[in-house]
Design a protein around this motif. Structure first.
Motif, PDB file in Angstrom:
ATOM      1  N   SER A  55      45.050  45.062  48.004  1.00 16.99           N
ATOM      2  CA  SER A  55      43.926  44.292  48.516  1.00 16.99           C
ATOM      3  C   SER A  55      42.614  45.015  48.245  1.00 16.99           C
ATOM      4  O   SER A  55      42.562  46.231  48.099  1.00 16.99           O
ATOM      5  N   GLY A  56      41.568  44.229  48.180  1.00 15.29           N
ATOM      6  CA  GLY A  56      40.221  44.772  48.174  1.00 15.29           C
ATOM      7  C   GLY A  56      39.613  45.068  46.821  1.00 15.29           C
ATOM      8  O   GLY A  56      38.442  45.408  46.739  1.00 15.29           O
ATOM      9  N   HIS A  57      40.375  44.953  45.747  1.00 17.01           N
ATOM     10  CA  HIS A  57      39.798  45.237  44.433  1.00 17.01           C
ATOM     11  C   HIS A  57      40.461  44.358  43.385  1.00 17.01           C
ATOM     12  O   HIS A  57      41.449  43.683  43.640  1.00 17.01           O
ATOM     13  N   GLY A  58      39.931  44.377  42.182  1.00 14.59           N
ATOM     14  CA  GLY A  58      40.398  43.493  41.130  1.00 14.59           C
ATOM     15  C   GLY A  58      41.693  43.936  40.490  1.00 14.59           C
ATOM     16  O   GLY A  58      42.164  45.061  40.679  1.00 14.59           O
TER      17      GLY A  58
ATOM     18  N   LYS B 284      37.257  41.779  41.049  1.00 13.41           N
ATOM     19  CA  LYS B 284      37.255  42.139  42.464  1.00 13.41           C
ATOM     20  C   LYS B 284      38.102  41.150  43.256  1.00 13.41           C
ATOM     21  O   LYS B 284      38.472  40.078  42.757  1.00 13.41           O
ATOM     22  N   ASP B 285      38.430  41.523  44.503  1.00 16.41           N
ATOM     23  CA  ASP B 285      39.160  40.651  45.424  1.00 16.41           C
ATOM     24  C   ASP B 285      40.434  40.083  44.791  1.00 16.41           C
ATOM     25  O   ASP B 285      40.682  38.873  44.844  1.00 16.41           O
ATOM     26  N   ASN B 286      41.239  40.970  44.192  1.00 17.92           N
ATOM     27  CA  ASN B 286      42.472  40.588  43.510  1.00 17.92           C
ATOM     28  C   ASN B 286      42.245  39.645  42.332  1.00 17.92           C
ATOM     29  O   ASN B 286      43.173  39.001  41.839  1.00 17.92           O
ATOM     30  N   GLY B 287      41.031  39.536  41.877  1.00 19.92           N
ATOM     31  CA  GLY B 287      40.716  38.675  40.738  1.00 19.92           C
ATOM     32  C   GLY B 287      41.363  39.175  39.463  1.00 19.92           C
ATOM     33  O   GLY B 287      41.511  40.381  39.239  1.00 19.92           O
TER      34      GLY B 287
ATOM     35  N   SER C 146      37.775  47.289  37.390  1.00 21.26           N
ATOM     36  CA  SER C 146      37.793  46.692  38.714  1.00 21.26           C
ATOM     37  C   SER C 146      36.635  47.284  39.518  1.00 21.26           C
ATOM     38  O   SER C 146      35.943  48.201  39.062  1.00 21.26           O
ATOM     39  N   ASN C 147      36.460  46.771  40.710  1.00 16.16           N
ATOM     40  CA  ASN C 147      35.409  47.286  41.588  1.00 16.16           C
ATOM     41  C   ASN C 147      35.925  48.395  42.509  1.00 16.16           C
ATOM     42  O   ASN C 147      35.271  48.736  43.494  1.00 16.16           O
TER      43      ASN C 147
END
Length: 278
Positions: free
Chosen positions: A44-47, A2-5, A27-28
């Protein structure tokens, strides 16, 4: 993720699932995939995904289901282009599924590595399902369904393809370029734009090929002038429901059962080829 992880590893990775208990990696992302793919800013906003680079030992991915993965945001125009990337890192990928990637040029990108891809399934992939750059290996017993661009894209690689099924590739089922040498046996390509393309001093040796419902069955041509013409040798071919079975541009050659197919009326790079502009 998540969060560009994302996962970046300088050592080999080992994901060992089983058919009864596969490993799930996702991803989320919960939005609508096609809408997100078409957004100008969709970073943005997801992995993101996985990058393995410069390892001395082989990675292993067995019975893993990847879903809604992405390439990471580029930094100053640079970065990995696939959702799952192996750079100078050998890998075996078996019994796994790759579904619904959101962004990036490829689902899997393998660069300057040795690899095995066996018993794998790809579905609804953004751009290319697999992109192989300057790598050597085998792809076998695998299925590609709904690739927006190419199902399999080769550059500067030496690869054997065995028992591969491709359906609904938006561009090429198999794209062979930049001095690649590909040997393919028992291949089915349906409902795609071009079945198999060999370009830029590449050699495709093909046997037991079935191509159905495509614009062009086989194409050989020059895309990048620094490389030159390409060649296809094919035996045991079945083509049906195509606008043009063969397109061989000036300088490139297609041999069917050891007989040279006559060149079509196209420039070296197919820029004036009527069969590609219809």
């Amino acid at each position: 993720f998540k969060d560009n992880g994302q996962l970046i590893s300088h050592s080999p990775i080992s994901f060992n699932g089983s058919k009864k208990e596969p490993i799930f990696v996702s991803s989320n992302f919960k939005d609508e995939i096609n809408r997100k793919r078409n957004e100008a800013d969709n970073y943005s906003g997801h992995g993101s995904g996985i990058l393995v680079l410069n390892t001395k030992k082989k990675s292993n991915i067995d019975n893993v289901i990847f879903n809604k993965m992405s390439s990471p945001p580029l930094q100053d125009g640079e970065g990995s282009l696939g959702a799952i990337n192996f750079y100078q890192s050998d890998v075996d990928i078996t019994g796994s599924k790759f579904l619904n990637n959101i962004r990036g040029d490829d689902y899997i990108n393998i660069i300057r590595s040795n690899f095995l891809i066996d018993d794998c399934y790809f579905e609804n992939t953004n751009s290319d399902s697999i992109d192989l750059d300057f790598s050597n290996g085998i792809i076998k017993n695998s299925v590609f369904n709904k690739s927006i661009n190419d199902a399999i894209d080769f550059s500067g690689s030496k690869v054997n393809l065995i028992n591969v099924q491709i359906d609904k590739a938006g561009d090429k089922g198999i794209s062979i370029g930049e001095e690649s040498q590909i040997v393919a046996n028992d291949i089915s390509i349906t409902n795609s734009f071009i079945g198999i393309a060999s370009k830029d001093n590449s050699l495709a040796t093909l046997d037991k090929i079935v191509i159905n419902n495509v614009e062009i069955g086989l194409a050989a041509y020059t895309k990048k002038n620094e490389y030159g013409p390409a060649k296809i040798n094919i035996n045991d071919l079945s083509i049906s429901n195509s606008k043009k079975n063969f397109v061989s541009a000036i300088g490139s050659e297609i041999y069917f059962n050891e007989k040279l197919i006559r060149n079509t009326n196209c420039n070296k790079d197919l820029s004036n080829c009527p069969f590609l502009s219809d």
